[in-house]
Write an enzyme that holds these catalytic residues in place. Structure first.
Site, mmCIF file in Angstrom:
data_model
loop_
_atom_site.group_PDB
_atom_site.id
_atom_site.type_symbol
_atom_site.label_atom_id
_atom_site.label_comp_id
_atom_site.label_asym_id
_atom_site.label_seq_id
_atom_site.Cartn_x
_atom_site.Cartn_y
_atom_site.Cartn_z
ATOM 1 N N GLY A 93 -27.395 -1.761 24.301
ATOM 2 C CA GLY A 93 -28.922 -1.694 24.186
ATOM 3 C C GLY A 93 -29.564 -1.526 22.782
ATOM 4 C CG ASP A 126 -36.340 2.272 18.960
ATOM 5 O OD1 ASP A 126 -35.146 2.209 19.385
ATOM 6 O OD2 ASP A 126 -36.914 2.652 18.052
ATOM 7 C CG ASP A 253 -22.126 5.027 28.965
ATOM 8 O OD1 ASP A 253 -21.890 5.969 29.872
ATOM 9 O OD2 ASP A 253 -22.895 4.866 28.103
HETATM 10 P P1 AMP Z 1 -25.465 6.520 24.401
HETATM 11 O O1 AMP Z 1 -25.964 7.774 25.212
HETATM 12 O O2 AMP Z 1 -25.931 6.415 22.891
HETATM 13 O O3 AMP Z 1 -24.062 6.335 24.712
HETATM 14 O O4 AMP Z 1 -26.453 5.515 25.148
HETATM 15 C C1 AMP Z 1 -26.512 5.072 26.442
HETATM 16 C C2 AMP Z 1 -27.090 3.766 26.613
HETATM 17 O O5 AMP Z 1 -28.499 3.707 26.078
HETATM 18 C C3 AMP Z 1 -26.387 2.711 26.152
HETATM 19 O O6 AMP Z 1 -26.504 1.557 26.990
HETATM 20 C C4 AMP Z 1 -27.325 2.321 24.807
HETATM 21 O O7 AMP Z 1 -27.386 1.081 24.295
HETATM 22 C C5 AMP Z 1 -28.420 2.772 25.289
HETATM 23 N N1 AMP Z 1 -29.635 2.980 24.024
HETATM 24 C C6 AMP Z 1 -29.521 4.200 23.589
HETATM 25 N N2 AMP Z 1 -30.270 4.283 22.458
HETATM 26 C C7 AMP Z 1 -31.080 3.196 22.738
HETATM 27 C C8 AMP Z 1 -32.126 2.677 21.836
HETATM 28 N N3 AMP Z 1 -32.619 3.340 20.745
HETATM 29 N N4 AMP Z 1 -32.664 1.466 22.290
HETATM 30 C C9 AMP Z 1 -32.125 0.574 23.231
HETATM 31 N N5 AMP Z 1 -31.067 1.113 23.884
HETATM 32 C C10 AMP Z 1 -30.541 2.399 23.424
HETATM 33 MG MG MG Z 2 -22.821 4.856 24.648
#
Ligand code: AMP
Ligand code: MG
Length: 496
Positions: A93, A126, A253
């Site tokens: 994301g 974002d 993930d």
């Molecule tokens: P994480 O907990 O960082 O592993 O993120 C979990 C999911 O949320 C993943 O698919 C990330 O790409 C998405 N994600 C986290 N932060 C953002 C952000 N600021 N904008 C878009 N997607 C995000």
């Molecule tokens: Mg992640």
């Protein structure tokens, strides 16, 4: 100037594995840090990815404002269990895979920008990262690498000249991270959820080719793939436990198929030892507490095994039995890695049945005595076997010194069964008991200086110390100390 040797294999898997996406340019990027050592390993000397020759292009590339020749930017799709709940559609994301770089000696590195703008998988996000989490990931992942733990690496970090909206407006940043693979357990789950066996096979073949080539010559390469991933994760999590590292978001993930530590969010190294330590603000129930990590590892690997069932055997019942055997072995492997590593930490080269009890007793005494985990082991590596004269430093780490005094007697008794000399034991212990870890309060201080006053000197100084975590650096004593009461960081945040 030499071209970068891109050899992008992931994109060739086809359209249901990723979406071609360009990073979104930023206003005014500035290069904070470039990892020359890693760049050399990746064969990037004399390419456009060298800020010494080419600062403006290099900065533009790490900011997503310029695409280097040969890169084929994309966002990867994946699913995942987040805190136990299945989300069938996640994906990069806020990250873009620029491509795969191959070196002349046959090594492969995936290069990804994180914080580079929205992608088709951004949902409500974002696509950006705040500077704080970028610096945190840089410091922690590079510290991990220098501690000798498999991890994604940090190649570069930039500020974007733009602000991101979190609880408040914060300066934005982008980290360029490097891995052996960005395929996750959740990538397999994505295709498993739609029963797309052909895609699962294609992905498994890709991972085998790229990360587990030895599996190709086995009777069933997919069985070997699963057991190899299980082995690497067992070893990885044992290493975390031996360093007091708490990942914080062990969602499926965030579990790498290559067995690397990945996704440095609210992770932290413990100061004083607590079996149930949790730092992450979003981990309300302690699912990812320190002591839960080995069993969460198994839980996640069980999700991987489920996804691979169609490849393990034509007969589902047989496939399930194969998977169960491999998963059962995880527990054995983990315990072996843990015990071997802990023996090393205590300078024990021989194995005796009572060693496990001795180690567990030490951890319990540490927990009750609120003793610093890292310093407890480091000071043990420094004391003499024969005399208790220099034990004061150890005693001082514990609220009550009596239990540790008793334990030291037992440890010394156990050491008499060893044939190592004092010097050899010391060398062995110093090689596995770090003096320096990226302590939360110091990471926080580096972030505060950077975010509040654009002062990166604290970040640079800390990063420098962490380059040699196992060596006492005389003038840097302050970095080995636990926080003062007013410096303690109780919670960490994922920064999304
Ligand atoms: P994480 O907990 O960082 O592993 O993120 C979990 C999911 O949320 C993943 O698919 C990330 O790409 C998405 N994600 C986290 N932060 C953002 C952000 N600021 N904008 C878009 N997607 C995000
Ligand atoms: Mg992640």
């Amino acid at each position: 100037m030499k071209p970068i040797c891109f050899n992008n294999r992931y994109i060739k898997l086809g359209q249901n594995f990723s979406v071609e996406t360009l990073p979104e340019p930023v206003k005014k990027p500035h290069l904070i840090k470039f990892n020359h050592q890693l760049a050399d390993v990746m064969g990037l000397a004399n390419t456009c990815l060298n800020p010494v020759d080419n600062l403006s292009d290099c900065t533009a590339i790490f900011a997503g404002n310029l695409i280097p020749e040969g890169a084929e930017p994309l966002a990867m799709v994946y699913a995942g269990h987040q805190f136990g709940c299945f989300n069938p559609q996640l994906g990069d994301g806020r990250a873009i895979l620029l491509g795969e770089i191959s070196t002349s000696d046959g090594a492969h590195f995936d290069m990804q920008l994180k914080g580079s703008g929205r992608t088709p998988f951004s949902r409500d996000g974002d696509g950006r990262a705040a500077l704080g989490p970028v610096l945190r990931e840089y410091l922690l992942s590079e510290a991990m690498a220098k501690l000798g733990v498999p991890t994604t690496r940090a190649l570069a970090a930039v500020t974007t000249g733009e602000e991101v909206a979190r609880q408040q407006l914060l300066p934005g940043g982008i980290i360029t991270r490097i891995s052996g693979s960005f395929v996750r357990v959740g990538t397999f789950q994505y295709f498993s959820a739609s029963h797309n066996v052909e895609a699962i096979r294609k992905l498994a073949d890709f991972v085998i080719e790229r990360n587990y080539p030895a599996a190709k010559s086995e009777d069933n390469p997919y069985v070997t793939l699963l057991s190899s991933v299980v082995d690497r994760q067992a070893e990885l999590i044992a290493r975390w436990m031996q360093l007091g590292f708490i990942h914080g978001v062990m969602n499926t993930d965030n579990m790498s198929i290559a067995g690397e530590t990945i996704d440095y969010g609210p992770c932290a190294f413990m100061d004083y030892f607590n079996h149930d330590q949790v730092y992450s603000s979003i981990d309300q129930n302690g699912r990812y507490a320190y002591s839960n990590q080995p069993s969460i590892g198994l839980w996640n690997l069980t999700r991987l095994a489920e996804s691979l069932i169609p490849l393990l055997d034509k007969n589902t019942k047989t496939a399930v039995e194969i998977a169960q055997d491999i998963l059962k072995n995880y527990i054995k492997l983990y315990q072996q890695y843990w015990l071997t590593g802990m023996r090393d930490k205590l300078g024990l080269s021989k194995s005796f049945n009572e060693d496990k009890e001795l180690i567990e007793e030490l951890l319990d005494i540490m927990a009750t005595g609120k003793a610093d985990f890292t310093l407890s082991f480091y000071y043990l590596s420094q004391v003499s076997i024969a005399s208790a004269q220099q034990d004061d430093a150890i005693h001082a780490l514990y609220i009550d010194a009596e239990p540790i005094k008793q334990w030291l007697l037992k440890w010394r008794e156990r050491l008499t069964k060893e044939s190592l000399t004092h010097e050899t034991r010391k060398i062995m212990m110093c090689a596995v008991n770090p003096v320096y870890i990226p302590r939360n309060h110091q990471v926080e201080a580096a972030i505060r200086a950077a975010e509040d006053s654009a002062d990166f000197s604290v970040f640079h100084e800390l990063l420098e110390v962490l380059q040699n975590p196992y060596e006492l650096q005389k003038k840097n004593d302050i970095f080995m100390l636990p926080p003062e009461p007013d410096e303690v960081v109780e919670q960490t945040f994922c920064g999304t």
